[in-house]
Write a protein that holds these residues in place. Structure first.
Motif, PDB file in Angstrom:
ATOM      1  N   VAL A 121      45.460  33.318  34.034  1.00  0.00           N
ATOM      2  CA  VAL A 121      46.755  32.636  34.083  1.00  0.00           C
ATOM      3  C   VAL A 121      47.845  33.600  34.529  1.00  0.00           C
ATOM      4  N   THR A 122      47.805  34.809  34.026  1.00  0.00           N
ATOM      5  CA  THR A 122      48.814  35.805  34.383  1.00  0.00           C
ATOM      6  C   THR A 122      48.740  36.154  35.864  1.00  0.00           C
ATOM      7  N   ALA A 123      47.523  36.323  36.382  1.00  0.00           N
ATOM      8  CA  ALA A 123      47.367  36.681  37.794  1.00  0.00           C
ATOM      9  C   ALA A 123      47.817  35.564  38.719  1.00  0.00           C
ATOM     10  N   ALA A 124      47.613  34.318  38.309  1.00  0.00           N
ATOM     11  CA  ALA A 124      47.968  33.176  39.163  1.00  0.00           C
ATOM     12  C   ALA A 124      49.441  32.819  39.090  1.00  0.00           C
ATOM     13  N   THR A 125      50.161  33.408  38.145  1.00  0.00           N
ATOM     14  CA  THR A 125      51.582  33.106  37.956  1.00  0.00           C
ATOM     15  C   THR A 125      52.434  34.120  38.704  1.00  0.00           C
ATOM     16  N   SER A 126      53.350  33.663  39.519  1.00  0.00           N
ATOM     17  CA  SER A 126      54.188  34.583  40.292  1.00  0.00           C
ATOM     18  C   SER A 126      55.145  35.332  39.378  1.00  0.00           C
ATOM     19  N   GLY A 127      55.401  36.575  39.746  1.00  0.00           N
ATOM     20  CA  GLY A 127      56.377  37.370  39.013  1.00  0.00           C
ATOM     21  C   GLY A 127      55.866  38.041  37.763  1.00  0.00           C
ATOM     22  N   THR A 128      54.559  38.011  37.520  1.00  0.00           N
ATOM     23  CA  THR A 128      54.011  38.694  36.342  1.00  0.00           C
ATOM     24  C   THR A 128      53.598  40.109  36.710  1.00  0.00           C
ATOM     25  N   ASP A 129      53.054  40.822  35.730  1.00  0.00           N
ATOM     26  CA  ASP A 129      52.660  42.209  35.983  1.00  0.00           C
ATOM     27  C   ASP A 129      51.173  42.340  36.289  1.00  0.00           C
ATOM     28  N   VAL A 130      50.515  41.250  36.654  1.00  0.00           N
ATOM     29  CA  VAL A 130      49.108  41.287  37.070  1.00  0.00           C
ATOM     30  C   VAL A 130      48.993  40.601  38.418  1.00  0.00           C
ATOM     31  N   ASP A 131      48.302  41.256  39.353  1.00  0.00           N
ATOM     32  CA  ASP A 131      48.155  40.704  40.697  1.00  0.00           C
ATOM     33  C   ASP A 131      46.789  40.087  40.959  1.00  0.00           C
ATOM     34  N   VAL A 132      45.755  40.672  40.395  1.00  0.00           N
ATOM     35  CA  VAL A 132      44.392  40.246  40.688  1.00  0.00           C
ATOM     36  C   VAL A 132      43.539  40.350  39.436  1.00  0.00           C
ATOM     37  N   VAL A 133      42.658  39.359  39.243  1.00  0.00           N
ATOM     38  CA  VAL A 133      41.576  39.448  38.263  1.00  0.00           C
ATOM     39  C   VAL A 133      40.280  39.369  39.040  1.00  0.00           C
TER      40      VAL A 133
END
Length: 280
Positions: free
Chosen positions: A200-212
């Motif tokens: 969820v974090t990777a798919a959400t723009s503006g978070t601190d995770v880019d890729v899983v």
């Protein structure tokens, strides 16, 4: 909560109640080190709320097949037997070990999609996954080396590879993958559990995770796909049995282990509902 507009308000409220009830049931067990008891508490509480929810639900992704749980098993019918007709994916406690240890990061999750639209990974419990935001669509591909995917994603987003944050489950099976990511200079974030939160974090723009990236649970992958779809992100998967016995079972079940599962294969509808409640 994602995709609430696609479902009746009464059903959305009941699903929200079910994840909240599961999270509340975990609280007395937090930090006691008994992951079986805390998971059982979450399963029991979630099942009690969904049993008479205003829908006709069939569990596609559940507890029973993998965890030998007596409730919320694959194929179980839930609800009052009225419209809408839904596939149901549940993870009553994603991050069981975290919760048992009293650590943050566990959640209680339910996802719904129209009947017949969720991929049923019968007899396959592990999946290789690649998840990122919408920028990765048409840019990255699970068949490419991770270094190439990170370079392509960095180029399309205007970032440097060294600016990217990549989440991988900290498992022995990922030794080579971890070394390849480190060689690119990207920031590597290892997690012990939490496939769904990371996705969820990777798919959400503006978070601190880019890729899983990497191999995690197939059930968690289908649930994550519902969230990624609602968020407009990018995801691919490929079934990845981890033992000869699992491989044989997958082949016997008719799975094509070379097939790349696109987001439309994992959940073939935009009318998804994803609801989660943090524990603690």
């Amino acid at each position: 909560m994602l995709g609430a507009h696609s479902y009746p308000a009464g059903l959305v409220a009941r699903v929200r109640e079910a994840t909240d009830a599961a999270a509340a049931a975990c609280l007395p067990w937090l930090g006691l080190g008994d992951k079986i008891a805390i998971d059982d508490a979450a399963v029991t509480a979630m099942r009690a709320v969904l049993a008479d929810a205003p829908f006709s639900g069939t569990v596609v992704i559940g507890e029973g097949e993998k965890d030998a749980a007596p409730m919320l098993a694959n194929g179980e019918a839930l609800g009052q037997g009225v419209a809408p007709l839904c596939d149901v994916a549940v993870d009553p406690l994603d991050g069981t070990r975290l919760a048992a240890a009293g650590l943050p990061g566990s959640i209680c999750v339910i996802a719904l999609a129209p009947r017949g639209t969720m991929f049923d990974p019968v007899d396959v419990f592990y999946m290789d996954k690649l998840i990122c935001g919408a920028a990765g669509r048409g840019v990255v591909d699970i068949r490419r080396p991770i270094a190439e995917n990170l370079a392509r994603l960095a180029a399309v987003t205007g970032a440097a590879v060294t600016d990217l944050v990549v989440v991988v489950l900290d498992k022995p099976r990922h030794t080579t993958l971890i070394a390849e990511i480190r060689a690119t200079g990207a920031e590597l974030r290892l997690v012990g559990e939490g496939d769904i939160v990371a996705a969820v974090t990777a798919a959400t723009s503006g978070t601190d995770v880019d890729v899983v990236v990497g191999v995690g649970g197939t059930p968690e992958g289908i649930i994550a796909a519902c969230a990624v779809r609602a968020l407009g992100g990018f995801m691919q998967g490929r079934l990845a049995p981890q033992t000869p016995e699992q491989h044989a079972a997958a082949i016997a079940a008719g799975h094509d282990l070379d097939r790349v599962l696109e987001l439309d294969d994992l959940v073939a509808s935009e009318a998804v509902l994803f609801v989660s409640t943090a524990v603690g």
